[in-house]
Enzyme design. Structure first.
Site, PDB file in Angstrom:
ATOM      1  N   GLY A   1     -35.318 -10.246-107.177  1.00  0.00           N
ATOM      2  CA  GLY A   1     -35.465 -10.129-108.620  1.00  0.00           C
ATOM      3  C   GLY A   1     -35.948  -8.792-109.153  1.00  0.00           C
ATOM      4  O   GLY A   1     -35.829  -8.542-110.363  1.00  0.00           O
TER       5      GLY A   1
ATOM      6  N   GLY B   1     -32.202  -7.823-103.521  1.00  0.00           N
ATOM      7  CA  GLY B   1     -30.801  -7.446-103.379  1.00  0.00           C
ATOM      8  C   GLY B   1     -30.520  -6.208-104.209  1.00  0.00           C
ATOM      9  O   GLY B   1     -30.422  -5.088-103.693  1.00  0.00           O
ATOM     10  N   ARG B   2     -30.500  -6.408-105.527  1.00  0.00           N
ATOM     11  CA  ARG B   2     -30.196  -5.323-106.456  1.00  0.00           C
ATOM     12  C   ARG B   2     -31.052  -4.084-106.203  1.00  0.00           C
ATOM     13  O   ARG B   2     -30.549  -2.966-106.128  1.00  0.00           O
ATOM     14  CB  ARG B   2     -30.430  -5.818-107.877  1.00  0.00           C
ATOM     15  CG  ARG B   2     -30.001  -4.855-108.969  1.00  0.00           C
ATOM     16  CD  ARG B   2     -30.539  -5.287-110.333  1.00  0.00           C
ATOM     17  NE  ARG B   2     -30.380  -6.686-110.599  1.00  0.00           N
ATOM     18  CZ  ARG B   2     -29.348  -7.251-111.247  1.00  0.00           C
ATOM     19  NH1 ARG B   2     -28.383  -6.495-111.690  1.00  0.00           N
ATOM     20  NH2 ARG B   2     -29.315  -8.556-111.449  1.00  0.00           N
TER      21      ARG B   2
ATOM     22  N   CYS C   1      -6.135  -5.838-119.198  1.00  0.00           N
ATOM     23  CA  CYS C   1      -5.552  -6.349-120.433  1.00  0.00           C
ATOM     24  C   CYS C   1      -6.473  -7.315-121.144  1.00  0.00           C
ATOM     25  O   CYS C   1      -6.197  -8.518-121.202  1.00  0.00           O
ATOM     26  CB  CYS C   1      -4.198  -6.963-120.133  1.00  0.00           C
ATOM     27  SG  CYS C   1      -3.060  -5.691-119.641  1.00  0.00           S
ATOM     28  N   GLU C   2      -7.577  -6.817-121.596  1.00  0.00           N
ATOM     29  CA  GLU C   2      -8.528  -7.596-122.386  1.00  0.00           C
ATOM     30  C   GLU C   2      -9.309  -6.630-123.270  1.00  0.00           C
ATOM     31  O   GLU C   2      -9.779  -5.605-122.778  1.00  0.00           O
ATOM     32  CB  GLU C   2      -9.541  -8.301-121.472  1.00  0.00           C
ATOM     33  CG  GLU C   2      -9.013  -9.583-120.935  1.00  0.00           C
ATOM     34  CD  GLU C   2     -10.105 -10.484-120.384  1.00  0.00           C
ATOM     35  OE1 GLU C   2      -9.814 -11.130-119.383  1.00  0.00           O
ATOM     36  OE2 GLU C   2     -11.211 -10.536-120.956  1.00  0.00           O
TER      37      GLU C   2
ATOM     38  N   TYR D   1     -23.769  -5.861-107.161  1.00  0.00           N
ATOM     39  CA  TYR D   1     -23.008  -6.790-107.992  1.00  0.00           C
ATOM     40  C   TYR D   1     -21.818  -6.126-108.693  1.00  0.00           C
ATOM     41  O   TYR D   1     -21.464  -6.495-109.799  1.00  0.00           O
ATOM     42  CB  TYR D   1     -23.928  -7.480-109.009  1.00  0.00           C
ATOM     43  CG  TYR D   1     -25.087  -8.210-108.356  1.00  0.00           C
ATOM     44  CD1 TYR D   1     -24.856  -9.304-107.536  1.00  0.00           C
ATOM     45  CD2 TYR D   1     -26.399  -7.792-108.548  1.00  0.00           C
ATOM     46  CE1 TYR D   1     -25.919  -9.967-106.922  1.00  0.00           C
ATOM     47  CE2 TYR D   1     -27.459  -8.464-107.933  1.00  0.00           C
ATOM     48  CZ  TYR D   1     -27.205  -9.545-107.120  1.00  0.00           C
ATOM     49  OH  TYR D   1     -28.241 -10.196-106.507  1.00  0.00           O
TER      50      TYR D   1
END
Ligand code: LLP
Length: 442
Positions: free
Chosen positions: A252, A296-297, A365-366, A394
């Site tokens: 976290g 992790g991050r 395409c968004e 991520y």
């Protein structure tokens, strides 16, 4: 003391003699030419220095197991590096477990998390000798016990609990609050322990696990979490005479994506964690537990950047200017998923002062495929190389083949050397799993 997660850029990022961005001693423009773009770049020395910051920060606590949360970025080379820095691995799928196994990781140092582990995954984990299972729910408890029994094995477990802590991060990445899909509610733990004591004889319970969320900048939530975990360990010992010597407080710790983010230093967090552990064990009169952490991050994010090439642009009359790059939401879904913000620079125009405010768009395409809104950059031309910082976590791990695009290549840079650690997908890779049924063949 500062730690690596408090920087936006990798520690080796600098402007070289050519006026280009350099990372790990490699010219970013040359990296883009050599390997193509989009290109994920991981700076080995930043990654190693963050691992070392964690180790140093907790060095005075007697028993710490650092488990890198491989969901942030799981590749064989990254597993090798993180392993060589003395970390174990938090895994959440058969794929992550298999990557560890094939990378030669000691499987005793691997922990298996997740709210819906499948039969095949649990069996694989048991067969490969994963060190700990963080059991999330009653269904899994029964399934794991059954598999272990049929193989005449004992599974070493922690119980994942939901401590009921709200932290101020994006709703999708909060996990410790009561209405969460993860873990046993505090009111369900007694039943879980009773089942382990009376029925599930192939499970060996070592402790409790919680994870309260991701990209957390506050510190008090960790203090609260530890207090709840230790209180529960003491209460369960009294009620069931069960000695649990381990707590896992999850991951976290935040990173600095933009100047607005002020993540705590890992040294400060470590001090807070150790002090609250000491306080809580005194308060509830239990032994100091073995501590598991699952960052992790904070371990991987700062070491990673993504390079893109500028293509088309569009000036909306009396409106925004969009500049499009050759990647976007398929290689970095975080801006469209979480409104995540990033900082970028132009690798080949580090010294240019003629700037403008643009919106950096992706090529998918968004309309929502925007990487960075309203960013001030040197005036861009087609072919310029954009570097988006802090993409180590991520990004690749959540990348997709949306619009049937090949996933990018990833290179590791260090001491002026660059090595491919993930090959760029090819068009043939994209169709390699397609099957045309006979009835459709002409
Ligand atoms: N342990 C458990 C049980 C977790 O669920 C997670 C993250 C971690 C550890 C590692 O947390 P970290 O240190 O990386 O914050 N895709 C989202 C993040 C989801 C995090 C899920 N769990 C994002 O891109 O922000």
């Amino acid at each position: 003391m500062n730690s690596t997660n408090q920087n936006i850029k990798p520690s080796t990022a600098r402007t070289n003699a050519k006026g280009n961005l350099e990372i790990g001693g490699c010219d970013a423009v040359e990296l883009a030419e050599t390997y193509g773009t989009p290109l994920y770049v991981i700076d080995e020395s930043t990654l190693r220095s963050m691992c070392r910051d964690f180790k140093k920060a907790f060095k005075d606590y007697p028993h710490v197991n650092m488990m890198y949360a491989s969901k942030a970025l799981c590749t064989s080379a990254i597993a090798k590096i993180v392993d060589s820095e003395g970390f174990g691995f938090d895994t959440v799928s058969g794929g992550e477990i298999y990557t560890c196994y094939k990378s030669g990781i000691d499987m005793e140092k691997v922990l298996f998390n997740g709210n819906n582990k499948g039969y095949e995954e649990l069996k694989l984990a048991l067969d490969l000798g994963v060190g700990r299972f963080s059991v999330d729910n009653f269904f899994e408890m029964s399934l794991l016990n059954e598999i272990a029994k049929s193989e005449n094995k004992i599974a070493d477990i922690l119980l994942r609990i939901t401590p009921g802590i709200e932290c101020h991060t994006h709703e999708y990445i909060q996990t410790g609050h009561l209405d969460s899909k993860f873990g046993f509610d505090l009111t369900q733990i007694d039943e879980a322990v009773e089942l382990i004591q009376n029925e599930y004889h192939n499970l060996n319970l070592h402790g409790l696990h919680a994870h309260i969320g991701s990209q957390i900048c506050e510190t008090q939530v960790f203090v609260d979490e530890i207090d709840i975990l230790i209180e529960e360990i003491a209460r369960l010992d009294k009620k069931f005479n069960i000695k649990m010597g381990e707590i896992n407080i999850g991951g976290g710790l935040a990173v600095k994506y933009t100047e607005q983010d002020v993540p705590p230093s890992v040294f400060d967090i470590a001090q807070i964690i150790v002090t609250s552990l000491e306080k809580s064990v005194k308060k509830y009169n239990v032994e100091l537990p073995v501590l598991f952490l699952e960052p992790g991050r904070s371990v991987i994010s700062t070491s990673g950047v993504t390079l893109y090439t500028v293509g088309s642009s569009k000036q909306v009359p009396n409106g925004k200017k969009y500049v499009a790059v050759d990647g976007g939401m398929a290689d970095n879904p975080r801006p469209s998923l979480y409104e995540a913000e990033y900082v970028a620079e132009v690798a080949n125009k580090k010294e240019t002062t003629d700037t403008e405010i643009i919106t950096l768009a992706g090529k998918y395409c968004e309309s929502g495929d925007i990487l960075i809104k309203d960013i001030k950059l040197p005036k861009l031309d087609e072919g310029d190389i954009i570097c988006v910082y802090n993409t180590g976590a991520y990004n690749y791990s959540m990348a997709s083949n949306y619009n049937r695009r090949e996933k990018p290549c990833m290179v590791l840079v260090n001491s002026s050397q660059s090595d491919i650690i993930i090959k760029r997908e090819t068009l043939d890779d994209l169709i390699s799993k397609d099957v045309i049924p006979d009835k459709l063949k002409g």
